[in-house]
Design a protein around this motif. Structure first.
Motif, PDB file in Angstrom:
ATOM      1  N   VAL A  83      30.434  25.066  16.496  1.00 47.72           N
ATOM      2  CA  VAL A  83      31.509  25.726  17.239  1.00 47.72           C
ATOM      3  C   VAL A  83      30.863  26.737  18.176  1.00 47.72           C
ATOM      4  O   VAL A  83      30.034  27.554  17.736  1.00 47.72           O
ATOM      5  N   GLN A  84      31.231  26.717  19.458  1.00 41.10           N
ATOM      6  CA  GLN A  84      30.646  27.630  20.437  1.00 41.10           C
ATOM      7  C   GLN A  84      31.739  28.320  21.236  1.00 41.10           C
ATOM      8  O   GLN A  84      32.705  27.686  21.679  1.00 41.10           O
ATOM      9  N   LEU A  85      31.599  29.627  21.406  1.00 46.92           N
ATOM     10  CA  LEU A  85      32.598  30.426  22.110  1.00 46.92           C
ATOM     11  C   LEU A  85      32.579  30.101  23.599  1.00 46.92           C
ATOM     12  O   LEU A  85      31.534  30.041  24.227  1.00 46.92           O
ATOM     13  N   TRP A  86      33.805  29.922  24.149  1.00 50.32           N
ATOM     14  CA  TRP A  86      33.987  29.650  25.581  1.00 50.32           C
ATOM     15  C   TRP A  86      34.887  30.727  26.165  1.00 50.32           C
ATOM     16  O   TRP A  86      35.790  31.249  25.495  1.00 50.32           O
ATOM     17  N   ARG A  87      34.673  31.074  27.414  1.00 45.16           N
ATOM     18  CA  ARG A  87      35.565  32.036  28.077  1.00 45.16           C
ATOM     19  C   ARG A  87      35.559  31.792  29.572  1.00 45.16           C
ATOM     20  O   ARG A  87      34.632  31.211  30.137  1.00 45.16           O
ATOM     21  N   SER A  88      36.638  32.238  30.193  1.00 45.30           N
ATOM     22  CA  SER A  88      36.704  32.299  31.645  1.00 45.30           C
ATOM     23  C   SER A  88      36.490  33.744  32.052  1.00 45.30           C
ATOM     24  O   SER A  88      36.991  34.663  31.394  1.00 45.30           O
ATOM     25  N   ARG A  89      35.759  33.947  33.124  1.00 46.83           N
ATOM     26  CA  ARG A  89      35.506  35.315  33.586  1.00 46.83           C
ATOM     27  C   ARG A  89      36.546  35.785  34.599  1.00 46.83           C
ATOM     28  O   ARG A  89      36.430  36.895  35.110  1.00 46.83           O
ATOM     29  N   ALA A  90      37.542  34.973  34.881  1.00 45.43           N
ATOM     30  CA  ALA A  90      38.580  35.359  35.849  1.00 45.43           C
ATOM     31  C   ALA A  90      39.587  36.277  35.144  1.00 45.43           C
ATOM     32  O   ALA A  90      40.296  35.832  34.233  1.00 45.43           O
ATOM     33  N   PRO A  91      39.682  37.547  35.544  1.00 47.19           N
ATOM     34  CA  PRO A  91      40.588  38.478  34.854  1.00 47.19           C
ATOM     35  C   PRO A  91      42.053  38.209  35.208  1.00 47.19           C
ATOM     36  O   PRO A  91      42.384  37.872  36.348  1.00 47.19           O
ATOM     37  N   LEU A  92      42.906  38.347  34.227  1.00 45.74           N
ATOM     38  CA  LEU A  92      44.363  38.286  34.416  1.00 45.74           C
ATOM     39  C   LEU A  92      44.877  39.710  34.261  1.00 45.74           C
ATOM     40  O   LEU A  92      45.228  40.152  33.165  1.00 45.74           O
ATOM     41  N   SER A  93      44.888  40.446  35.362  1.00 43.29           N
ATOM     42  CA  SER A  93      45.188  41.880  35.300  1.00 43.29           C
ATOM     43  C   SER A  93      46.641  42.197  35.596  1.00 43.29           C
ATOM     44  O   SER A  93      47.199  43.145  35.034  1.00 43.29           O
ATOM     45  N   SER A  94      47.260  41.436  36.488  1.00 46.90           N
ATOM     46  CA  SER A  94      48.627  41.742  36.888  1.00 46.90           C
ATOM     47  C   SER A  94      49.619  40.932  36.079  1.00 46.90           C
ATOM     48  O   SER A  94      49.275  39.924  35.448  1.00 46.90           O
TER      49      SER A  94
END
Length: 638
Positions: free
Chosen positions: A73-84
């Motif tokens: 199992v490997q952690l995945w993420r998107s670096r695009a922030p959802l700020s609004s």
């Protein structure tokens, strides 16, 4: 010449051979019957920042038919922030995530099987992977798409396969984000008048139903709470005994009502907010020109002990016009169905707080799981600087899960207390509960109740006129027009008089033979309550005839009383009189009945003249007799 054709035995052989060849070809061209496709079911149970590390945890099960090797199992993420807010809401409906990548941090990868170890079909395993936000390239005060990639290979198969890639949202905060939960204590109106209810459904809600559950939750969880004064009036009326329906059978919920009130009294007043009486839908498109509705709701709520320390106003999707209309109330507006940039804003010079029921709409990326419900609510809270969860159903209580770390359970006052920006809602007014037809109906209802109460003060129906107008516009009638009409019909049936409330009967011609005389009129009560009225009579010649003002008369339901009018005359002749009924407040109740009065009385001076004329006549007659006798004597004497 004979053709060279195979005979029957040969044909059978050839058919069998062709069938065998087709079977071999089918088997050769088809996947191996013994080849197994790997399958894994993954359930994420955690995705939050704990002690400065983003941790993802869950469990997985081999749901295929073959053992799995080199399972990781490997952690995945998107670096695009959802700020609004817009970015978060868009993410909730997307079919694909924004571009992301696997983490190379050592702790972000977990091997579940090593060497020759396998996870066999039907077997399960738990996992947890983590990394710091810096390692993942995530900034504070934003939410991100995160997840895991699960990979493995089959026994005797060299290549790794990615078997599952579940995704969710996780939020990195830059300080505590407050989340307040508010239990709304209100309900659909049932009271017809004092001590009379439409049905027993409110008793059921109080004893074991929705209101019972909501009150217990407010007490056990220590949440803020919002109460409709109308509900308290109804429950208090039930607690000392009441009757139900058109047959007025004795109600059975007095004990349940009193028990609920006893529990209600233990709520913390500092966490309580009193709403407007009846929770009227003032944001309906037809409510703005209906200024009497707001006045009725205020009047009905005066003097109701709500056990609260603050006041508020619950609206659905208010527009600028609505907010202008209610600005004079000086209340915090709690608004459902709006999308301001912050949870608390300033609109039309007053505090406007966004409130929402903690609902969740599943999507292709976010199936309906406890984790997704929890984390999407948290992402929205981060984007608006806080959150007010409005709990009005038992389902809302179940959805009000504790937020992830980085968020805190807070009081309503702390979440709403400091408006940050000026904002004007742009959504147009809704059709809502108060349509033009409903506005007309409620206006007539208020007039009818007040008119009934004016004629029958002891019925106390007039005292609930403002309350019933406010209740008739309640938000609880949204999408429930049939029940609203049934409630209105029950009220109208209670005050129905089959025409006029009271009537007056009198002789159209009346003769006086003396200086004074009595003139009878009959007052009939067509109501189901005692009527108290005043008989009013006037004449076109008050100098010739006068009527004494009679005392008010109270007539039993369905009965008739005779009222005697005392008249006095000061001259002979014909006089026209008009008689009608009025309420004690001076409202006219009947049209004029015209009476012709003949007077033969001439008064004191007239009697003096008559007596004087009689005396003159007597004296004249006596003198005339004497004259005649004297003449007769003179003739006799010669």
């Amino acid at each position: 010449m004979t053709a060279n054709r195979p005979g029957p035995p040969r044909r059978r052989f050839l058919v069998a051979l062709i069938g065998l060849l087709m079977l071999v070809a089918t088997v050769a061209l088809s996947p191996s019957a013994h080849a197994a496709e790997p399958a894994v079911t993954v359930n994420l149970t955690q995705a939050e920042v704990i002690d400065g590390r983003l941790r993802l945890a869950g469990n997985l099960t081999n749901t295929g038919t073959a053992p799995l090797r080199t399972l990781s199992v490997q952690l995945w993420r998107s670096r695009a922030p959802l700020s609004s807010r817009d970015a978060v809401e868009k993410a909730l409906t997307e079919k694909t995530t924004t571009e992301g990548l696997l983490s190379r941090a050592a702790s972000a990868t977990l091997a579940l099987t090593t060497g020759t170890g396998t996870l066999d079909p039907g077997q399960s395993s738990t996992f947890a992977v983590d990394a710091t936000p810096d390692e993942l390239g995530l900034s504070p005060a934003a939410s991100y798409w995160v997840g895991v990639d699960v990979s493995a290979r089959l026994v005797n198969e060299p290549a790794l396969r990615v078997l599952a890639s579940p995704r969710t949202l996780a939020t990195v905060t830059d300080g505590p984000v407050g989340i307040a939960s508010v239990v709304e204590l209100s309900s659909r109106p049932r009271q017809i008048k004092q001590n009379l209810f439409q049905d027993e459904s409110l008793a059921d809600e109080l004893s074991t139903g929705r209101l019972h559950t909501l009150l217990e939750a407010a007490l056990s969880r220590g949440t803020d709470w919002y109460v409709d004064p109308s509900l308290l009036v109804e429950v208090r009326d039930m607690a000392d005994g009441y009757r139900v329906g058109p047959d007025r059978v004795e109600g059975t919920g007095a004990a349940a009502a009193q028990a609920w009130l006893d529990q209600f009294a233990t709520l913390d007043p500092a966490r309580g907010v009193a709403g407007l009486f009846g929770t009227p839908d003032l944001a309906s498109s037809g409510a703005s020109p209906f200024t009497e509705l707001q006045a009725d709701a205020l009047a009905a709520g005066e003097g109701v002990d709500t056990h609260t320390s603050a006041t508020g106003l619950l609206l659905v999707s208010p527009d600028t016009t609505t907010l202008q209309e209610v600005a004079g109330l000086g209340r915090t507006v709690f608004a459902l169905g709006i999308r301001p940039p912050r949870v608390s804003t300033i609109a039309q010079g007053m505090t406007l707080a966004e409130v929402d029921q903690p609902t969740f709409a599943p999507s292709a990326l976010l199936p309906d799981t406890a984790l997704n419900r929890r984390n999407t609510l948290a992402a929205l809270a981060q984007s608006t600087g806080g959150q007010v969860r409005w709990l009005r159903t038992e389902a809302d209580l179940g959805a009000d899960a504790d937020p992830p770390r980085g968020f805190t359970r807070a009081s309503l006052a702390s979440v709403v207390g400091v408006p940050l920006v000026e904002w004007a809602p742009s959504s147009p007014a809704r059709t809502g509960v108060v349509t033009p037809d409903v506005r007309e109906t409620l206006t007539q209802l208020g007039a009818d109740l007040r008119a009934y109460g004016a004629v029958s003060p002891t019925s106390e129906i007039g005292e609930v006129a403002s309350a019933q107008v406010a209740r008739g516009a309640s938000l609880w009638w949204s999408d429930d027009a049939d029940r609203q009409q049934a409630w209105l019909d029950a009220i109208n049936a209670r005050i129905a008089a089959n025409g006029a409330q009271v009537s007056l009967d009198a002789l159209t011609r009346f003769s006086m033979t003396g200086a004074t005389s009595d003139f009878p009129v009959t007052v009939t009560n067509h109501l189901t309550d005692p009527a108290t009225v005043r008989v009013v009579i006037t004449t076109d010649n008050p100098q010739r005839i006068r009527f004494a003002e009679p005392d008010p008369v109270t007539v039993a339901p369905g009965a008739a009383n005779t009222v005697t009018l005392a008249a006095s005359a000061s001259g002979a002749g014909v006089v026209t009189a008009q008689v009608h009924l009025e309420s004690l407040a001076g409202d006219r109740l009947t049209d004029d009945t015209i009476i012709t009065v003949e007077t033969s009385d001439v008064g004191t001076i007239g009697w003096v003249l008559v007596i004087g004329s009689g005396a003159v006549l007597v004296v004249t007659t006596v003198l005339r007799i004497r004259q005649v006798r004297a003449r007769q004597k003179a003739i006799a004497d010669g």
